[in-house]
Design a protein around this motif. Structure first.
Motif, PDB file in Angstrom:
ATOM      1  N   GLN A 102       0.856  -1.174   0.000  1.00 35.00           N
ATOM      2  CA  GLN A 102       0.000   0.000   0.000  1.00 35.00           C
ATOM      3  C   GLN A 102       0.900   1.234   0.000  1.00 35.00           C
ATOM      4  N   VAL A 103       0.574   2.190  -0.860  1.00 39.63           N
ATOM      5  CA  VAL A 103       1.380   3.406  -0.999  1.00 39.63           C
ATOM      6  C   VAL A 103       0.471   4.577  -0.663  1.00 39.63           C
ATOM      7  N   TYR A 104       0.606   5.093   0.548  1.00 43.41           N
ATOM      8  CA  TYR A 104      -0.295   6.137   1.028  1.00 43.41           C
ATOM      9  C   TYR A 104       0.321   7.536   1.007  1.00 43.41           C
ATOM     10  N   ALA A 105       1.620   7.638   0.826  1.00 44.37           N
ATOM     11  CA  ALA A 105       2.262   8.949   0.882  1.00 44.37           C
ATOM     12  C   ALA A 105       1.981   9.778  -0.372  1.00 44.37           C
ATOM     13  N   ALA A 204       6.937   3.709   2.592  1.00 51.26           N
ATOM     14  CA  ALA A 204       7.335   5.078   2.960  1.00 51.26           C
ATOM     15  C   ALA A 204       6.374   5.711   3.963  1.00 51.26           C
ATOM     16  N   LEU A 205       6.040   4.970   5.006  1.00 52.21           N
ATOM     17  CA  LEU A 205       5.003   5.413   5.930  1.00 52.21           C
ATOM     18  C   LEU A 205       5.341   6.737   6.607  1.00 52.21           C
ATOM     19  N   ASN A 206       6.605   6.954   6.924  1.00 49.45           N
ATOM     20  CA  ASN A 206       6.934   8.194   7.634  1.00 49.45           C
ATOM     21  C   ASN A 206       6.959   9.426   6.714  1.00 49.45           C
ATOM     22  N   PHE A 207       6.647   9.235   5.441  1.00 52.96           N
ATOM     23  CA  PHE A 207       6.500  10.362   4.530  1.00 52.96           C
ATOM     24  C   PHE A 207       5.039  10.781   4.368  1.00 52.96           C
ATOM     25  N   THR A 208       4.116  10.165   5.093  1.00 45.52           N
ATOM     26  CA  THR A 208       2.692  10.424   4.835  1.00 45.52           C
ATOM     27  C   THR A 208       2.207  11.771   5.343  1.00 45.52           C
ATOM     28  N   MET A 209       2.955  12.408   6.246  1.00 46.48           N
ATOM     29  CA  MET A 209       2.516  13.725   6.735  1.00 46.48           C
ATOM     30  C   MET A 209       3.699  14.664   6.870  1.00 46.48           C
ATOM     31  N   HIS A 210       3.442  15.929   6.570  1.00 48.27           N
ATOM     32  CA  HIS A 210       4.455  16.971   6.553  1.00 48.27           C
ATOM     33  C   HIS A 210       4.120  18.036   7.600  1.00 48.27           C
ATOM     34  N   SER A 241       7.696  12.529   8.939  1.00 46.42           N
ATOM     35  CA  SER A 241       7.715  12.128  10.356  1.00 46.42           C
ATOM     36  C   SER A 241       6.909  13.052  11.263  1.00 46.42           C
ATOM     37  N   HIS A 242       5.805  13.581  10.770  1.00 45.56           N
ATOM     38  CA  HIS A 242       4.962  14.421  11.613  1.00 45.56           C
ATOM     39  C   HIS A 242       4.333  13.583  12.727  1.00 45.56           C
TER      40      HIS A 242
END
Length: 535
Positions: A102-105, A204-210, A241-242
């Protein structure tokens, strides 16, 4: 609270399939879902518990499937939803769980969501992506740099704004702070769970929020390493990593856990990956497991590296459960990084035992069971956009993505009737499946044997892990579970080493390679000894 050790995934061995390169059933030179189904018996015979299938969704393939244009359909080059259902049925028949990416970013810039979002500032999806006005001089909103090189911002004349992309410009960043976006992504997960998958590997889960304030990233201290991209000159403090990512994780996990026998696995990279992996997996309300890049880009496999990676994961109740990979679709083949050419056969045997000795879930990338090597793909045949952009300083991901060799003497290695999308090399054709099948001493048959022993051992599969020794050349681990204790001993430096004085030579030998035996530890020797059992 559910006992983690009773879950099927606790200690499960997972086999990663990169669809483009596994098996081509229709002869167009690109692997497909039907090809996976046709050859899935090979994976089942290894003795793994699950397969992880990399993206097969509708995509323009700018980043080979990690740029998704439709989350809920199959790209025609891989087949159809009916082909996916047939693959699921075949996996069930073989006793394999199926995990999908799954690609959520981000999505593709061809996704209908982005087409609507970029069409103006007042439509229903106007805020589904990360948009920002230029600075007064027309330059991007801040200094963020993309992983693949250059600024993380791309100008869009239709909106008169910049959009954020942490990877390629064709991969616009979703605004996962927005509840509507989160709900849309949960619906994507629900679609595949309803279709029978047993869980997800989340890219890339830690790229999902800015950082919504769009503050500049600070410069990274110069640690002496070679910097090949502007991305390397920054600390990624604000573009990833928000803290609110955890809230989304808990929503996602609640959905996944509402389906029986499911599993969630996060990919987490970056300078703070270990802390984030623990944070994302802490407690049953969050993800089941995570893996990072401890080994994937390491230049050497050392006792200190292994000990440090293991030390980051507590076995206290409520702590997360790790997963481990030595190579994958983004990282070069371990045998080409970690040993000299003349040592590869012995090193491969030792490496396989080590991966299966670590507390957590071992992830084998397709071809690792054959001892495949990193291929050198010439510039004119490169497909990898990162390698093309940063040539020649960035190692091409194409070198690990070359097709799996099924038959050493067959046309195109038995992978396809047509010209493969990446070339097969002579060095890997010599390691083809058919030749190793009939060789009792092959890496393939050793991998099967080791997985069988591990599956039958509660200590190796789910046990606690204590590092008894990690010196310059030797690594000794003790795994314990359900009254069983297994000592694992390794020589990693490539020379004969003395048997560690701290452990006994008594016990039942479960497996050994490269001449290792109780009291004797040759170069690249490895041995599993069940304590308290007669030899």
């Amino acid at each position: 609270m559910t006992d983690t050790n009773s879950e099927w995934w606790c200690g499960a061995a997972i086999y990663q399939i990169y669809p483009r390169s596994f098996m081509d059933a229709n002869g167009d030179g690109i692997g497909d879902l039907a090809g996976i189904a046709d050859r899935l018996d090979h994976v089942a015979r290894l003795g793994v518990d699950a397969i992880w299938v990399s993206p097969f969704y509708t995509s323009p393939m700018v980043d080979f499937g990690y740029d998704i244009a439709d989350y809920c359909d199959v790209d025609p080059i891989f087949g159809t939803l009916a082909d996916f259902d047939a693959l699921m049925a075949r996996a069930r028949d073989l006793g394999l769980k199926v995990i999908v990416d799954q690609v959520y970013a981000h999505t593709s810039d061809r996704h209908p969501w982005f087409a609507e979002s970029r069409s103006g500032r007042t439509n229903a999806k106007a805020d589904w992506y990360v948009w920002a006005d230029p600075k007064p001089d027309g330059s991007p909103p801040n200094n963020w740099q993309s992983v693949f090189g250059g600024p993380s911002w791309c100008w869009d004349a239709r909106r008169g704004q910049y959009y954020l992309h942490n990877f390629l410009s064709a991969q616009p960043q979703l605004n996962c702070h927005l509840p509507e976006v989160q709900e849309a992504l949960l619906n994507v997960a629900r679609f595949w769970l309803d279709r029978g998958v047993s869980g997800f590997r989340i890219d890339a889960l830690n790229f999902t929020m800015h950082d919504p304030l769009l503050r500049d990233n600070p410069p990274a201290p110069d640690d002496g390493s070679v910097r090949t991209r502007p991305f390397d000159f920054q600390l990624q403090t604000y573009n990833q990593s928000h803290p609110d990512i955890v809230r989304f994780i808990e929503r996602l996990q609640a959905l996944i856990a509402s389906y029986p026998d499911t599993f969630s696995l996060a990919e987490v990279g970056g300078r703070d990956a270990r802390r984030e992996m623990q944070h994302f997996t802490k407690g049953r309300a969050r993800l089941d497991s995570a893996y990072g890049f401890d080994f994937l880009y390491a230049e050497a496999l050392t006792p200190a590296l292994v000990a440090a990676a293991l030390a980051a994961w507590s076995d206290e109740p409520g702590a997360g459960w790790p997963s481990w990979a030595f190579e994958n679709h983004d990282a070069p083949r371990a045998l080409s990084r970690w040993c000299m050419p003349e040592d590869r056969e012995a090193f491969a045997r030792m490496k396989a035992m080590l991966l299966l000795s670590l507390r957590g879930n071992p992830i084998l990338f397709q071809g690792e069971e054959l001892g495949l090597l990193q291929d050198e793909v010439p510039f004119e045949q490169l497909q990898d956009p990162e390698a093309i952009a940063n040539w020649p300083l960035t190692l091409s991901r194409d070198g690990v993505r070359t097709p799996l060799p099924w038959q050493g003497e067959a046309r195109n290695g038995g992978f396809s009737a047509g010209a493969p999308w990446l070339p097969l090399s002579a060095q890997n054709l010599a390691r083809a499946v058919d030749g190793q099948e009939v060789d009792a001493t092959s890496q393939l048959n050793l991998t099967r044997d080791l997985l069988s022993v591990r599956s039958a051992s509660p200590a190796l599969r789910r046990g606690t892990c204590e590092v008894l020794l990690a010196d310059e050349s030797r690594l000794v681990l003790r795994r314990r579970e359900a009254g069983q204790s297994v000592i694992t001993v390794f020589e990693l430096a490539g020379h004969d080493s003395g048997w560690p004085d701290i452990i006994t030579t008594a016990g039942q030998v479960l497996a050994a390679v490269n001449g290792a035996k109780p009291g004797v530890l040759p170069r690249f020797g490895a041995i599993w000894i069940r304590e308290g059992e007669p030899t």
